[in-house]
Design a protein around this motif. Structure first.
Motif, PDB file in Angstrom:
ATOM      1  N   ALA A  39       0.836  -1.202   0.000  1.00 25.06           N
ATOM      2  CA  ALA A  39       0.000   0.000   0.000  1.00 25.06           C
ATOM      3  C   ALA A  39       0.870   1.250   0.000  1.00 25.06           C
ATOM      4  CB  ALA A  39      -0.924   0.007   1.206  1.00 25.06           C
ATOM      5  N   PHE A  40       0.333   2.297  -0.613  1.00 21.53           N
ATOM      6  CA  PHE A  40       0.944   3.626  -0.561  1.00 21.53           C
ATOM      7  C   PHE A  40       0.291   4.426   0.556  1.00 21.53           C
ATOM      8  CE2 PHE A  40       1.723   2.742  -5.118  1.00 21.53           C
ATOM      9  CZ  PHE A  40       3.058   3.125  -5.220  1.00 21.53           C
ATOM     10  N   GLU A  41       1.009   5.406   1.046  1.00 26.68           N
ATOM     11  CA  GLU A  41       0.365   6.415   1.884  1.00 26.68           C
ATOM     12  C   GLU A  41      -0.405   7.357   0.973  1.00 26.68           C
ATOM     13  OE1 GLU A  41       3.110   8.469   4.358  1.00 26.68           O
ATOM     14  OE2 GLU A  41       3.946   6.626   5.228  1.00 26.68           O
ATOM     15  N   ARG A  42      -1.487   7.923   1.488  1.00 25.07           N
ATOM     16  CA  ARG A  42      -2.301   8.843   0.707  1.00 25.07           C
ATOM     17  C   ARG A  42      -2.503  10.135   1.475  1.00 25.07           C
ATOM     18  NH1 ARG A  42      -3.364   3.955  -1.409  1.00 25.07           N
ATOM     19  NH2 ARG A  42      -4.172   3.831  -3.552  1.00 25.07           N
ATOM     20  N   GLU A  43      -2.700  11.220   0.728  1.00 25.45           N
ATOM     21  CA  GLU A  43      -2.904  12.521   1.346  1.00 25.45           C
ATOM     22  C   GLU A  43      -4.028  13.253   0.639  1.00 25.45           C
ATOM     23  OE1 GLU A  43       0.640  14.824   0.883  1.00 25.45           O
ATOM     24  OE2 GLU A  43       0.633  14.687  -1.317  1.00 25.45           O
ATOM     25  N   GLN A  44      -4.646  14.181   1.333  1.00 24.52           N
ATOM     26  CA  GLN A  44      -5.706  15.012   0.762  1.00 24.52           C
ATOM     27  C   GLN A  44      -5.093  16.292   0.207  1.00 24.52           C
ATOM     28  OE1 GLN A  44      -9.151  14.606   0.504  1.00 24.52           O
ATOM     29  NE2 GLN A  44      -8.979  12.481   1.214  1.00 24.52           N
ATOM     30  N   VAL A  52       0.924   9.212  -2.380  1.00 25.02           N
ATOM     31  CA  VAL A  52       2.200   9.866  -2.083  1.00 25.02           C
ATOM     32  C   VAL A  52       3.312   9.013  -2.685  1.00 25.02           C
ATOM     33  CG1 VAL A  52       3.771  10.704  -0.301  1.00 25.02           C
ATOM     34  CG2 VAL A  52       1.281  10.839   0.041  1.00 25.02           C
ATOM     35  N   SER A  53       3.973   9.542  -3.697  1.00 23.53           N
ATOM     36  CA  SER A  53       5.013   8.793  -4.397  1.00 23.53           C
ATOM     37  C   SER A  53       6.148   8.418  -3.453  1.00 23.53           C
ATOM     38  CB  SER A  53       5.557   9.635  -5.559  1.00 23.53           C
ATOM     39  OG  SER A  53       6.560   8.931  -6.261  1.00 23.53           O
ATOM     40  N   GLY A  54       6.671   7.193  -3.633  1.00 25.20           N
ATOM     41  CA  GLY A  54       7.813   6.745  -2.836  1.00 25.20           C
ATOM     42  C   GLY A  54       7.460   6.200  -1.479  1.00 25.20           C
ATOM     43  N   THR A  55       6.167   6.045  -1.172  1.00 27.24           N
ATOM     44  CA  THR A  55       5.764   5.569   0.163  1.00 27.24           C
ATOM     45  C   THR A  55       5.248   4.137   0.147  1.00 27.24           C
ATOM     46  OG1 THR A  55       3.512   6.455  -0.103  1.00 27.24           O
ATOM     47  CG2 THR A  55       5.164   7.920   0.862  1.00 27.24           C
ATOM     48  N   TYR A  56       5.439   3.427  -0.965  1.00 23.78           N
ATOM     49  CA  TYR A  56       4.916   2.059  -1.058  1.00 23.78           C
ATOM     50  C   TYR A  56       5.620   1.145  -0.056  1.00 23.78           C
ATOM     51  CZ  TYR A  56       3.905  -2.597  -2.838  1.00 23.78           C
ATOM     52  OH  TYR A  56       3.511  -3.912  -2.944  1.00 23.78           O
ATOM     53  N   GLU A  57       4.827   0.360   0.670  1.00 21.68           N
ATOM     54  CA  GLU A  57       5.363  -0.613   1.612  1.00 21.68           C
ATOM     55  C   GLU A  57       4.572  -1.912   1.515  1.00 21.68           C
ATOM     56  OE1 GLU A  57       5.409   0.888   5.568  1.00 21.68           O
ATOM     57  OE2 GLU A  57       6.988   2.369   5.186  1.00 21.68           O
ATOM     58  N   SER A  58       5.260  -3.025   1.699  1.00 18.25           N
ATOM     59  CA  SER A  58       4.602  -4.333   1.659  1.00 18.25           C
ATOM     60  C   SER A  58       3.717  -4.516   2.887  1.00 18.25           C
ATOM     61  CB  SER A  58       5.645  -5.451   1.607  1.00 18.25           C
ATOM     62  OG  SER A  58       6.411  -5.362   0.423  1.00 18.25           O
ATOM     63  N   THR A  59       2.620  -5.255   2.695  1.00 20.87           N
ATOM     64  CA  THR A  59       1.705  -5.568   3.796  1.00 20.87           C
ATOM     65  C   THR A  59       1.466  -7.079   3.804  1.00 20.87           C
ATOM     66  OG1 THR A  59      -0.246  -5.215   2.398  1.00 20.87           O
ATOM     67  CG2 THR A  59       0.556  -3.325   3.651  1.00 20.87           C
ATOM     68  N   ALA A  60       0.733  -7.541   4.802  1.00 20.52           N
ATOM     69  CA  ALA A  60       0.465  -8.976   4.926  1.00 20.52           C
ATOM     70  C   ALA A  60      -0.393  -9.468   3.761  1.00 20.52           C
ATOM     71  CB  ALA A  60      -0.227  -9.261   6.252  1.00 20.52           C
ATOM     72  N   GLN A  61      -0.075 -10.659   3.247  1.00 18.60           N
ATOM     73  CA  GLN A  61      -0.822 -11.249   2.139  1.00 18.60           C
ATOM     74  C   GLN A  61      -2.235 -11.586   2.598  1.00 18.60           C
ATOM     75  OE1 GLN A  61       1.078 -11.333  -0.509  1.00 18.60           O
ATOM     76  NE2 GLN A  61      -0.088 -12.427  -2.074  1.00 18.60           N
ATOM     77  N   ASP A  62      -3.235 -11.254   1.768  1.00 21.11           N
ATOM     78  CA  ASP A  62      -4.638 -11.506   2.130  1.00 21.11           C
ATOM     79  C   ASP A  62      -5.411 -11.933   0.880  1.00 21.11           C
ATOM     80  OD1 ASP A  62      -6.996 -11.681   3.539  1.00 21.11           O
ATOM     81  OD2 ASP A  62      -7.434  -9.531   3.397  1.00 21.11           O
ATOM     82  N   PRO A  63      -5.156 -13.139   0.356  1.00 22.15           N
ATOM     83  CA  PRO A  63      -5.812 -13.579  -0.880  1.00 22.15           C
ATOM     84  C   PRO A  63      -7.309 -13.780  -0.694  1.00 22.15           C
ATOM     85  CG  PRO A  63      -4.604 -15.391   0.119  1.00 22.15           C
ATOM     86  CD  PRO A  63      -4.247 -14.161   0.901  1.00 22.15           C
TER      87      PRO A  63
END
Length: 466
Positions: A39-44, A52-63
């Motif tokens: 997921a990326f961070e998001r801003e208003q 928000v570019s450059g903020t992508y981080e891995s999260t837990a797999q949820d198929p």
């Protein structure tokens, strides 16, 4: 005695759009087990949520599970309800106007008044259909109007390719610019969180360029046939006794009032969008009002008006529900947190390009994708949720991203054999697809050059909401 080989062998049949979308949905569900979640961070920013570019981080797999796939269809329909009813009500309104005879009468009146002035006649008919496409008034419903083109081409001693060009071709090049099209730009703007029908002036300029070059290309071919009929790709149409019934269609004061009311109502809607920030929900409601008043002017009683409106809604159920099925794909990606992973993956190659080349890349990708999903509303529902955050990250405005989708969808509908309206229109005129594609390809390339130029200018001027 020779034996018949493979008597039960079936010819390959192109899967229906719904079949393709369901396969995409299943493939997406399977992908949730292999594609990393993230997921990326998001801003208003000015009330609009942006990645928000450059903020992508891995999260837990949820198929997703088996039932989740079918639940996604239900969720997709519910989440897309506003857009689905926008399309349905638009169909109802346009059915009332068309059933009144105003559209046919208006076109045939123009034909009668300009006989003998071939270029002007071709230009006026093309512009009328292009405006119909740009406003969503005529899209798939252009098919029966191809008969008008055939009649006109016959009267001018031209061929069936000209007939298709001035009706179907003009409609879909107007559809590609779509400055007031609820099925493409309306849906795309809602998904991209842009003001409804914003950026209209720039799209009108693109519309003028595209329609102008289409009329020029058609006229050059028509003039060549007039000078030497043997240069026709099809052979000129001969006069027949069974002229289309539309030839005698009246154009009464009532018809003029209906068309004037529709034009004034759409103009007011544009004003209301700018002045009062009307949304797609307002437009859906306004379509009901336009249809009601048009039906009253046409003299329809309450039962006929209701049934005609519902008939128009029914005619667009196929196209409307595609939005919900396409949305289901997004529901699965969001549920499994793989949408941002896909956006991040796409941003790497496009991010290495300049914003201008990235915008052109979006246009080419949309063109290719439309071969498999030849539905403007369906493609918008699939592409724009991915393309919107992607545009934010690579320095392309959302307005440019919307237009790259429109061009990619609109142009290819005029040449890809997976386009139902194209193949039906060619069948009405009796034009083989191969001959149409041979005639259209140079024009298609000209359209593409114009599209790339428009997108490049859009990037350079930082084309925003207005």
């Amino acid at each position: 005695m020779k034996q018949q080989k493979h008597p039960n062998k079936r010819r390959f049949e192109m899967p229906d759009t719904y079949v393709i979308l369901f396969l995409v949905l299943v493939a997406t569900a399977i992908a949730t087990y292999f594609v990393p979640a993230g997921a990326f961070e998001r801003e208003q920013v000015d009330g609009v949520e942006r990645v928000v570019s450059g903020t992508y981080e891995s999260t837990a797999q949820d198929p997703v599970g088996f039932m989740d796939v079918f639940m996604a269809l239900q969720t997709g329909m519910v989440e897309s309800a506003g857009l689905i009813f926008l399309v349905l009500f638009a169909g109802g309104m346009f059915e009332v106007v068309e059933r009144s005879g105003a559209i046919t009468g208006g076109i045939m009146s123009a034909v009668d008044k300009m006989r003998g002035r071939e270029f002007l006649l071709i230009a006026v008919i093309s512009i009328l259909f292009a405006l119909g496409g740009a406003t969503g008034a005529v899209a798939n419903s252009v098919i029966p109007f191809v008969a008008i083109g055939v009649m006109l081409a016959r009267a001018l001693k031209l061929d069936a390719i000209v007939a298709v060009s001035i009706t179907f071709g003009a409609t879909f090049i107007g559809f590609a610019a779509g400055f007031l099209n609820p099925y493409t730009v309306g849906i795309a703007h809602a998904i991209a969180e842009l003001p409804l029908f914003s950026g209209m002036l720039f799209r009108v300029i693109a519309f003028i360029l595209l329609v102008g070059v289409t009329i020029w290309y058609t006229w050059v071919y028509a003039k060549r046939i007039m000078r030497d009929p043997s240069r026709s790709l099809m052979g000129i149409l001969e006069d027949e006794g069974d002229m289309v019934e539309m030839k005698d269609a009246p154009f009464t004061l009532r018809h003029k009032l209906i068309l004037a009311w529709v034009a004034a109502a759409l103009a007011f809607f544009v004003f209301a969008v700018i002045q009062f920030q009307w949304t797609t929900n307002h437009m859906a409601a306004f379509f009901i009002i336009i249809g009601l008043v048009a039906g009253i002017i046409a003299g329809m009683n309450y039962n006929k008006l209701t049934l005609t409106f519902l008939e128009g809604c029914k005619n667009l159920v196929y196209g409307a529900l595609i939005i919900g099925v396409a949305r289901a794909v997004l529901v699965v990606m969001e549920q499994a947190n793989i949408l941002d992973t896909i956006v991040n993956a796409l941003s790497v190659p496009l991010g290495a390009l300049t914003p201008v080349l990235a915008a052109i890349g979006m246009f080419i990708a949309n063109t290719v994708f439309n071969f498999f999903v030849p539905s403007g509303s369906g493609q918008a529902a699939i592409i724009m949720p991915i393309q919107t955050p992607l545009a934010d990250m690579i320095g392309v405005t959302r307005q440019v991203a919307v237009q790259s989708f429109q061009f990619g969808d609109g142009f290819s509908n005029s040449i890809f054999p997976t386009s139902g309206p194209l193949m039906a229109s060619l069948a009405v005129a009796g034009v083989p697809w191969i001959k149409w594609a041979k005639w259209l390809l140079p024009l298609f390339l000209i359209w593409s050059v114009i599209a790339m130029s428009v997108l490049a200018i859009g990037v350079w001027i930082n084309w925003g909401p207005l």
